[in-house]
Design an enzyme around this catalytic site. Sequence first.
Site, short mmCIF file in Angstrom:
data_model
loop_
_atom_site.label_atom_id
_atom_site.label_comp_id
_atom_site.label_asym_id
_atom_site.label_seq_id
_atom_site.Cartn_x
_atom_site.Cartn_y
_atom_site.Cartn_z
N GLY B 53 7.58 2.13 3.05
CA GLY B 53 6.86 3.35 3.32
C GLY B 53 6.11 3.23 4.64
O GLY B 53 5.79 2.13 5.08
N SER B 54 5.85 4.36 5.29
CA SER B 54 5.00 4.35 6.48
C SER B 54 3.55 4.27 6.02
O SER B 54 3.25 4.40 4.84
CB SER B 54 5.26 5.61 7.31
OG SER B 54 6.58 5.58 7.80
N GLY B 55 2.66 4.04 6.99
CA GLY B 55 1.25 3.91 6.65
C GLY B 55 0.78 2.47 6.65
O GLY B 55 -0.40 2.21 6.39
N HIS B 56 1.72 1.52 6.91
CA HIS B 56 1.37 0.10 6.94
C HIS B 56 1.43 -0.48 8.35
O HIS B 56 1.48 -1.69 8.52
CB HIS B 56 2.32 -0.70 6.04
CG HIS B 56 2.43 -0.19 4.65
ND1 HIS B 56 1.33 -0.07 3.83
CD2 HIS B 56 3.49 0.24 3.92
CE1 HIS B 56 1.72 0.41 2.66
NE2 HIS B 56 3.02 0.61 2.70
N LYS B 104 9.97 -5.68 -0.01
CA LYS B 104 8.73 -5.94 -0.72
C LYS B 104 8.90 -5.52 -2.19
O LYS B 104 9.54 -4.50 -2.48
CB LYS B 104 7.58 -5.16 -0.08
CG LYS B 104 7.38 -5.52 1.39
CD LYS B 104 6.12 -4.92 1.98
CE LYS B 104 6.10 -3.41 2.00
NZ LYS B 104 7.21 -2.79 2.78
N ASP B 109 11.09 0.47 -3.59
CA ASP B 109 11.73 -0.28 -2.50
C ASP B 109 12.93 -1.06 -3.03
O ASP B 109 14.01 -1.06 -2.44
CB ASP B 109 10.73 -1.25 -1.85
CG ASP B 109 9.65 -0.51 -1.08
OD1 ASP B 109 8.79 0.12 -1.73
OD2 ASP B 109 9.67 -0.54 0.16
N HIS B 219 -1.11 0.49 -1.04
CA HIS B 219 -0.78 1.92 -1.13
C HIS B 219 -1.92 2.74 -1.69
O HIS B 219 -1.71 3.81 -2.24
CB HIS B 219 0.45 2.13 -2.02
CG HIS B 219 1.64 1.37 -1.55
ND1 HIS B 219 1.94 0.12 -2.04
CD2 HIS B 219 2.56 1.65 -0.62
CE1 HIS B 219 3.03 -0.33 -1.42
NE2 HIS B 219 3.43 0.58 -0.56
#
Lengths: 211, 333
Positions: B53-56, B104, B109, B219
């Site tokens: 996911g984006s945001g990391h 991960k 995922d 998250h």
Amino acid sequence: MADAVDAAGLTAWVQEFARLVREQRDVLTELDAAIGDADHGANLDRGLTAVVSALDADPAADPAAVLKTVATTLIRTVGGASGPLYGTFFLRASGTLGGGDGAALAAALRAGLDGVAARGKAGPGDKTMLDALAPACDALDEALADGRPLDEALRAAAEAAAGGRDATVPMVARKGRASYLGERSAGHQDPGATSAALMLQAAATALTGRG
Amino acid sequence: MKKLVNDPADVVADALRGLAAAHRELRVAHADRVVFRAEAPVRGKVGLVSGGGSGHEPMHAGFVGRGMLDAACAGEVFTSPVPDQVVAATRGVDGGAGVLHVVKNYTGDVMNFEMAAELVAAESDTEVVAVVTDDDVAVQDSLYTAGRRGVGVTVLVEKLAGAAAEEGRPLAEVAEIARRVNGNGRSMGLALTSCTVPAAGRPTFDLPDDEMEVGIGIHGEPGRRRVPLAPAREIAEMLVEPVLADLDFTGGDGVIAFVNGMGGTPLLELYLMYAEVAAVLDKAGIGIARNLVGSYMTSLDMAGCSVTLVRADDELLRLWDAPVRTPALRWGA
């Protein structure tokens, strides 16, 4: 009732499912924020919006093709866990859907349920979408075996799904992100079971009164 | 919500446009949302693909480049990429020596990468091996959970396996390095604040000013317990002790110690935390062989940090020192 489960009927089902998810998007996201990561409503809404567009742009001629378009579009657009799970549900249902009657639909939904259980390696009571889907499939089979018409049987399935959804509240999650919370996941309604109940509610609305 | 966004729905696509403009050495496939090393596929080299996911950020796209990843797939915020993205990335980095997926351990995922590997296997003879990272000791690894989450160790797996691939090692050996790093790594994280997903517009959970959430993931999912805010010295103990309780880090060639910021914590505080973590390790008789301090695996604007320890050996230390040239990590190259 024989022609209730035709391409137009299944398309109407998915459109109604998309409408309900759009309407309940924030509710789904709030439920997910409590025990997950606050994206279930947004992700499913994005995927089902893409499904409705895909079916509009290229209407599928036969019932199995409708379900396959739903599956591949969801797998392509949703991501997260719900993409592969709902995608697998519709893919297996598409592969199994033989005829256009209630029994064929029940067999297809049962195949979808089995696919979700295998993909997610989950079982009943794990606090997942299975907890709404499994009682719905059981209720649908039972009602059809009793000789009840498809619209009644689907209403029974939708009620069973809602009951299963409500039963997830006290459960401790054993799968997915909610499982990280352990006992703290109890007391919250599972977002996946909630969206699965909407899918059955949509079937009861859209697939009845057609045949 | 105050964020530097246009439309929250476009945040990932807009950020990828910026990444492409800032880093000409990368090639961004915008339709697939895959970031490639410009020279991919590198002939005869094992290709490394990760994603999530984006945001990391900077994980994972910030780790694409020489000595680390060949491609990274960007999902929606906090949502794993879809199989088509992973398939496109895998095809694009296959230089004939096979492809390693670094995944991960999150339900979504794992499922999306599994489906992608099945699609690749059905359509080509590219050999794909997946290594799943699961280092977060806040989650019990049991039948009753989805298993430990993959967190900080993922950055170190990508660096060390990436260095092994760059040396021209075969897929089985690169995968073995990745598994060894993961197997010898453990992490624990803590949040001082929640984070705000742009599409949601408000914090994922409420956390009073005088409390912190221990055992968080990346998250915005709540942690294991809530405790009163404490001095950094005590926080370091809270993070390091469960890590040491889970794996014996004494002996050997020391550890790689990684103090990671969650996105909203200044580097000043991260260095302060590193000093406290080093003191706790010193008291436990554990030597730090290498370190990494900074915000490398974030959770949007969450304040807080995580500590990752990896039990090192000569080979891992050599691979750690090997040149790396990516937007977020670069040395020796």
